[in-house]
Scaffold this motif. Structure first.
Motif, PDB file in Angstrom:
ATOM      1  N   ALA A  55       4.902   5.463   4.729  1.00  0.00           N
ATOM      2  CA  ALA A  55       5.010   6.125   3.420  1.00  0.00           C
ATOM      3  C   ALA A  55       6.434   6.620   3.190  1.00  0.00           C
ATOM      4  CB  ALA A  55       4.022   7.285   3.358  1.00  0.00           C
ATOM      5  N   SER A  65       0.465  17.175   9.028  1.00  0.00           N
ATOM      6  CA  SER A  65       0.220  16.920   7.601  1.00  0.00           C
ATOM      7  C   SER A  65      -0.660  18.022   7.026  1.00  0.00           C
ATOM      8  CB  SER A  65      -0.472  15.567   7.411  1.00  0.00           C
ATOM      9  OG  SER A  65       0.363  14.540   7.836  1.00  0.00           O
ATOM     10  N   LYS A 119       0.817  -1.215   0.000  1.00  0.00           N
ATOM     11  CA  LYS A 119       0.000   0.000   0.000  1.00  0.00           C
ATOM     12  C   LYS A 119       0.858   1.276   0.000  1.00  0.00           C
ATOM     13  CE  LYS A 119      -3.496   2.143   2.787  1.00  0.00           C
ATOM     14  NZ  LYS A 119      -3.933   2.255   4.143  1.00  0.00           N
ATOM     15  N   ASN A 120       1.895   1.282   0.819  1.00  0.00           N
ATOM     16  CA  ASN A 120       2.755   2.473   0.895  1.00  0.00           C
ATOM     17  C   ASN A 120       3.485   2.727  -0.417  1.00  0.00           C
ATOM     18  OD1 ASN A 120       2.135   3.017   3.596  1.00  0.00           O
ATOM     19  ND2 ASN A 120       3.671   1.559   4.304  1.00  0.00           N
ATOM     20  N   GLN A 170       4.407   9.691   9.223  1.00  0.00           N
ATOM     21  CA  GLN A 170       3.982   8.637   8.297  1.00  0.00           C
ATOM     22  C   GLN A 170       5.220   7.831   7.914  1.00  0.00           C
ATOM     23  OE1 GLN A 170       1.503   9.955   4.956  1.00  0.00           O
ATOM     24  NE2 GLN A 170       1.270  11.873   6.023  1.00  0.00           N
ATOM     25  N   TYR A 171       5.721   7.088   8.882  1.00  0.00           N
ATOM     26  CA  TYR A 171       6.963   6.364   8.646  1.00  0.00           C
ATOM     27  C   TYR A 171       6.811   5.313   7.538  1.00  0.00           C
ATOM     28  CZ  TYR A 171       9.653   8.482  12.379  1.00  0.00           C
ATOM     29  OH  TYR A 171      10.345   9.377  13.129  1.00  0.00           O
ATOM     30  N   LEU A 224       1.233  21.518   6.820  1.00  0.00           N
ATOM     31  CA  LEU A 224       2.153  21.637   5.689  1.00  0.00           C
ATOM     32  C   LEU A 224       1.391  21.826   4.378  1.00  0.00           C
ATOM     33  CD1 LEU A 224       4.661  18.897   6.837  1.00  0.00           C
ATOM     34  CD2 LEU A 224       5.232  21.283   6.466  1.00  0.00           C
ATOM     35  N   ARG A 250       7.737  13.534   5.594  1.00  0.00           N
ATOM     36  CA  ARG A 250       6.708  12.511   5.799  1.00  0.00           C
ATOM     37  C   ARG A 250       6.987  11.692   7.071  1.00  0.00           C
ATOM     38  NH1 ARG A 250       4.066  14.697   2.506  1.00  0.00           N
ATOM     39  NH2 ARG A 250       3.221  13.900   0.555  1.00  0.00           N
ATOM     40  N   GLU A 259      -4.805   5.778   6.257  1.00  0.00           N
ATOM     41  CA  GLU A 259      -3.674   4.912   6.641  1.00  0.00           C
ATOM     42  C   GLU A 259      -3.926   4.154   7.933  1.00  0.00           C
ATOM     43  OE1 GLU A 259       0.000   7.021   6.489  1.00  0.00           O
ATOM     44  OE2 GLU A 259      -0.109   7.181   4.329  1.00  0.00           O
TER      45      GLU A 259
END
Lengths: 296, 451
Positions: free
Chosen positions: A265, B415, A56-57, A262-263, B418, A256, B451
């Motif tokens: 991604a 997020s 997914k990432n 969002q490690y 930004l 990111r 996510e």
């Protein structure tokens, strides 16, 4: 008995290799493996719980406009700096190779920009290239009646400013590498060519350029790897702006991962990028080596 | 033989020093309470009410009942934190503070996350809008709801809302910052402007009057999500009519496009399309904008209270004031509650940590923080005298007439922040429309929440 002695002797030497191996494993191999591991999870860097999310990432990387833009910027920057720095540093090296009274001073002047941190240079150039009428460059232009220029206030303006500053910073350093290779060329080649009636241009294209091929390989490889992982200079000069138009891949990875947590991604982009850098570097290195062999 | 004797002596010296060291460490780490003889502890428990009243009457007297080492990861550097640490040391002479500093915002948030994740977090640290969600959801912070300063009205409810969840308060924030339009009174007078604009249209008229008088009306580089035009406009145009609108967006009942397009369009059409703000300003640094204002090159800038000293240093005689951003009917300011202190839920020194927070909420602690950090105290117990230029702004922020999006975006704050800034910059240079800028926030929310 003999075999055992040989083994002991071999181990004695291998021990010297151990500290480097431990450091390399701790600081490169383990983080690399962890990066790949996190790229298939939804790890956020703060919670101990994370799930496996498959590819997914990785799919997200290609769907994200910011990441696509960053990839373009990084490749464009790498290509331009590689081309321009090589084009400028060879003539500069030839100039610095001349035996003049100010030889040392000339070399120091051109080498100096590469000593200063890119971050600091970015901030200094940010002031020089400020789009406001009060910016250093615009003030100078204003003295000649020229209207202020937007420099870093447009996407392409900022992009070209970043490349310009990078070329200014690194040309001297790469010229020094060429200078070392230039000085290794025996003067006998030039003497023989002169006797045969070869012009200066012929000598340059038929002797100097082929003999600089190993230097070209080294410089191109360094410019390629440094260009692909560039972060500090574009960030200091424009913060990646306007908008996200000048983001680089490294900036997106850091943003990111660290800022947005969002490690998953972030590490997926890093993994793709590692593979890309490895492929490009290998292809480039093999091509250059082959070219060197052909020339010799 | 000689060598053996020397080695034996050295070994004995080393062993004795190790043992002494261990003893010293143990006594240093233990609290005075635990090292007291049993009878003494019982006696002190019996006399607790008297002791408490004595404490109240002599608030600034040193407290000897606590000792040990308290670790702090500070948002403020050593110089700024010095008045607080000195005042705390004076009150608790037996407590040693292990002070660590990391520059805000990204470095601080990252360092704290790493320390907490690896189980090496400090006893006390700061909660900011940027790490609020992670700290609360990750159960890294102690619930402070029942602490005396939270229940006795010392800390305003706005702090509990900003740094709380499910009715619980997790952080002790005692001050705020304010921002808005800083305007040069002399330039206004020079252009014949006698009154502050009360509505958005009046502000545009002021800009035109200044432009006609040959004065650069306004400057903004659009690089700060906390101080810009669209945030207070969102407060006056959207939030004032529907206080729960952001919650609705997060629950999928409304969109950013529906709500943010209006303030962004007002800003774009009013100030950019009319040429008062220009695209080249995007590339300017914050320092350049402040310098331009302080040196009289521009009549108005958007700024925050942290720039008061800079302006006064550059031009001590400058005649200026901070006003709000006028909307259609109401005027809103930029501003927010500053970062607040938290106690690590895994701390081994909770008693010391609680003492530190209690001290921070006391009048002497508030005064020390005002002296060191320079924020505008909102906690009850200490009322500093605010600079004249900012007095009105502080009063309005205290009254709730301010808006900062990051305080409302309870999830995915960084997020969204930004994306918000990137979109405003793109809008300013004309590569996207206000509607597209607002839609990008919806896209980002959809991306991160999936996510």
């Amino acid at each position: 008995m003999k075999k055992k002695r040989k083994l002991v002797k071999q181990i004695q030497y291998e021990i010297f290799f151990l500290p480097a191996l431990i450091a390399f494993t701790t600081f490169t191999v383990i983080p690399l493996v962890k990066t790949i591991m996190y790229s298939v999870t939804d790890f956020n860097g703060i919670s101990h719980e994370y799930r496996f999310v498959g590819l997914k990432n990785f799919i997200g990387v290609f769907q994200d406009e910011v990441m696509r833009q960053a990839l373009f910027n990084t490749l464009f920057y790498t290509f331009c700096t590689m081309l321009l720095i090589n084009l400028l540093s060879i003539p500069l090296a030839i100039f610095l190779d001349k035996k003049t009274r100010l030889k040392s001073a000339e070399r120091a002047v051109f080498f100096f920009p590469s000593i200063v941190s890119a971050l600091l240079l970015g901030y200094i150039w940010g002031y020089i290239l400020s789009p406001l009428p009060t910016g250093a460059a615009n003030s100078l232009l204003g003295a000649f009646g020229v209207s202020p220029i937007g420099w870093t206030s447009t996407s392409w303006g900022a992009r070209l400013c970043i490349i310009g500053v990078a070329v200014w910073t690194s040309t001297g350093w790469h010229a020094t590498v060429y200078l070392a290779y230039l000085q290794a060329i025996s003067s006998e080649y030039y003497e023989a060519a002169s006797i045969d009636g070869a012009s200066k241009w012929k000598q340059f294209t038929q002797i100097t350029i082929p003999m600089l091929a190993p230097g070209f390989t080294v410089n191109t490889l360094l410019l390629l790897t440094n260009g692909l992982k560039v972060y500090d200079l574009p960030y200091a000069l424009t913060k990646g702006g306007p908008g996200f138009s000048n983001y680089t891949v490294t900036q997106v990875i850091i943003q990111r991962g660290i800022s947005e947590k969002q490690y998953g991604a972030s590490t997926a982009l890093a993994t793709i990028f590692i593979i890309l850098v490895m492929v490009i570097s290998c292809v480039q290195f093999m091509t250059m080596r082959k070219r060197e062999e052909d020339i010799s | 033989m000689k060598r053996k004797i020397v080695s034996l002596i050295l070994t004995a010296v080393m062993l004795s020093s190790i043992l002494t060291g261990c003893g010293g460490k143990a006594s240093e780490g233990a609290t005075a309470e635990s090292s007291k003889p049993a009878e003494e502890t019982a006696a002190s428990e019996e006399n607790a009410p008297e002791a408490e009243s004595a404490d109240d009457s002599e608030a600034s007297e040193p407290a000897d009942d606590l000792s040990g080492t308290l670790s702090i990861l500070s948002w403020y550097d050593e110089t700024k934190a010095a008045p607080v640490l000195e005042a705390f040391k004076a009150k608790y002479p037996n407590v040693t503070v292990d002070f660590q500093y990391s520059p805000p915002v990204a470095d601080y948030v990252e360092k704290l996350s790493t320390l907490l994740y690896s189980g090496a977090g400090p006893d006390i640290f700061y909660m900011a809008l940027e790490n609020r969600e992670d700290l609360i959801k990750g159960n890294y912070v102690e619930d402070l709801s029942n602490e005396p300063y939270m229940t006795d009205g010392t800390i305003p409810d706005s702090v509990k809302t900003t740094y709380g969840a499910d009715g619980k308060a997790y952080s002790l924030a005692v001050d705020c910052w304010v921002g808005g339009i800083f305007y040069n009174k002399d330039m206004f007078e020079q252009a014949g402007i006698t009154e502050e604009p009360k509505t958005w249209d009046e502000l545009l008229e002021v800009c035109q009057t200044l432009k006609d008088a040959g004065i650069q009306p306004i400057m903004d580089n659009c690089q700060d999500a906390a101080v810009n035009f669209t945030a207070p406009l969102y407060g006056s145009e959207v939030k004032a009519d529907n206080a729960n609108i952001v919650q609705d967006i997060f629950e999928g009942k409304a969109t950013f496009k529906d709500t943010w397009t209006t303030p962004i369009a007002m800003w774009k059409e009013g100030l950019i399309d009319n040429g008062y703000l220009t695209a080249d300003m995007v590339g300017a640094t914050g320092d350049e904008v402040v310098t331009a204002f302080a040196t009289g090159q521009v009549a108005m800038i958007l700024s925050g209270s942290w720039n008061l000293n800079t302006i006064d240093t550059i031009n001590p005689d400058m005649n200026y004031k901070c006003m709000g951003v006028p909307g259609t009917d109401e005027t809103y300011y930029c501003g927010a509650i500053n970062v607040g202190l938290c106690i690590n839920s895994a701390s081994q020194n909770k008693e010391l940590a609680k003492a530190f927070l209690e001290f921070a909420a006391s009048p002497e602690g508030l005064e020390a923080q005002y002296k060191g950090y320079g924020g505008f105290t909102i906690a009850d117990g200490f009322t500093p005298e605010f600079p004249e230029e900012i007095q009105e702004a502080v009063a309005n922020v205290k009254a709730g007439k301010y808006y900062i999006p990051m305080a409302d975006w309870l999830s995915y704050t960084e997020s969204l922040r930004l994306t918000y800034i990137q979109s405003l910059q793109d809008c300013m240079v004309g590569t996207i429309t206000p509607e597209e800028a607002a839609t990008r926030l919806d896209d980002k929310l959809a991306e991160v929440s999936a996510e």
